[in-house]
Enzyme design. Sequence first.
Site, mmCIF file in Angstrom:
data_model
loop_
_atom_site.group_PDB
_atom_site.id
_atom_site.type_symbol
_atom_site.label_atom_id
_atom_site.label_comp_id
_atom_site.label_asym_id
_atom_site.label_seq_id
_atom_site.Cartn_x
_atom_site.Cartn_y
_atom_site.Cartn_z
ATOM 1 N N ASP A 123 0.657 2.624 -3.129
ATOM 2 C CA ASP A 123 1.675 1.869 -2.387
ATOM 3 C C ASP A 123 3.012 1.839 -3.138
ATOM 4 O O ASP A 123 3.171 2.459 -4.191
ATOM 5 C CB ASP A 123 1.150 0.461 -2.115
ATOM 6 N N ASP A 144 4.588 -0.105 8.065
ATOM 7 C CA ASP A 144 3.233 -0.460 8.485
ATOM 8 C C ASP A 144 3.105 -0.532 10.000
ATOM 9 O O ASP A 144 3.989 -1.042 10.693
ATOM 10 C CB ASP A 144 2.841 -1.820 7.909
#
Length: 532
Positions: free
Chosen positions: A163, A218
């Site tokens: 991430d 996202d």
Amino acid sequence: MSMINRALVCAFAIALFCAGVPLLSLGAARPAAALGNGLALTPQMGFNDWNAYGCNVSEALIKSTAQAMHTNGMQAAGYSYVNIDDCWMTHNRDSGGHLVPDPAKFPDGIKGTADYVHSLGLKLGIYEDAGTATCAGYPGSLGHESTDAQTFASWGVDYLKYDNCNNNGVSARSRYTAMRDALAATGRPILYSLCNWGQDNVWTWGADVGNSWRTTGDISANFDSMLSIFHSNVGLASYAGPGHWNDPDMLEVGNGSMTATESRSEFSLWAEMAAPLIAGTNIPSASAETLSTLTNSRVIAVDQDPLGKQGTLVSSSGGRDVLAKPLANGDVSVALFNETGSTATISTTAAAIGKTGASTYTLTDLWSGATSTTSGTISASVPAHGTVMYRVAGGTGGGTGVTGALHAVGAGKCLEVPGASTTPGTQTQIRDCTGAANQTWSRTDSRELAVYSGSSRLCLDASGQGTSPGTKVITWTCNGQANQQWNVNANGTVTSAPSGLCLDVTGAATANGTPVELWTCNGGSHQQWSLG
């Protein structure tokens, strides 16, 4: 991610969408290097816990999910990775600087969890962050890449989702490359998934660094989020291929406000775009309808097609989209997607999707399995937010007739005729991809792999009609003989039709100028190829 960070990511995504991700022309071509770890030759398939569970991950959850996948048809359908997301560790490293699994959540540690998942024939993935802390505030890997990569390898980890939170403004490419090199140094094959939310034009450099890269922020479990992400990802087809894929985020099939029709559209579009298929729902409790969508073998075959082409928009008007994806056997997958709120008829033609040369074409509806024929028109009444998918067979086009570089996946280079020679008998070799004519190969209906055109046209040839390991692979005047016929196989190999031997980069070398020969097929990455 934490809810705060998820909100920040979504805000970024909205800004990105509004700014407009540049779409590439449908004919754009870009020679793409590849990471060369031999993984993700087709888009990865698996599960990740974040969409359904957030921070509530545990050993029990991962084990029950793996067991469900093992028995409910998902593993048999191709789902192989069971991936742990954020919040699996303690808030502090140990005295040696190592990450520590939360003993309450993972009483057997990650190693014990991995052993269980492996016992079912599945693989285990884990999450970390290319910053000082993960999105939920646990220790990140920035500055600890080597230690953490070695730790993951010692635990038996097979997949890393990496991430982008708390990155201190350090260049994304340098942060992600540092972990790439650390993973390679472990000697363990670990699929590397870059999750930097589509920032820094990651698709332009991602193939050198990871096996896939997120192209957007996202996803959320609603149609509007899925639609926005589709629009951002669909124009990036020229950057994807075997070993390196655009990733429009995990599937929301079965989650939130996604209806069955919308879930089917997401699954169809992700398959058409050759995206990773990472299920993000509660697998042990998934409905029969959700499992039916996730395990549709006909749609999965489109996603997993070994040609490795991402589908592109053929047309888009008034929320009615047509996508086409050439397949390795010469078929073309067509997706008719209705973005609008009302039923609409969506149409295209065989010629528009690259099919010619037949009086009739066979259409297989990939959701119903029904077959029909057409003289050229491809049309369907598509429900609101729905997608109809066809596999179109007949004529020429699709996987045959494909022209482009023949990528040596293991080396991250391209097959070429040295010195752009047009002299028959020249042994082929690999070199950095340039897109030049001496690296441009055309696959024909006669199973030739031809280079150049007109009077200079030559074919890839097993020298002297050789059928033994070590036979040189040369160029020769095209003559239709069997030693100029090549099979492009579902496992990524290219084999000589008479012998079944694999097109092989000699000695598994990666240096420019390494010759290419025939050799006994052994599953090595130096025998993996992709055309296009």
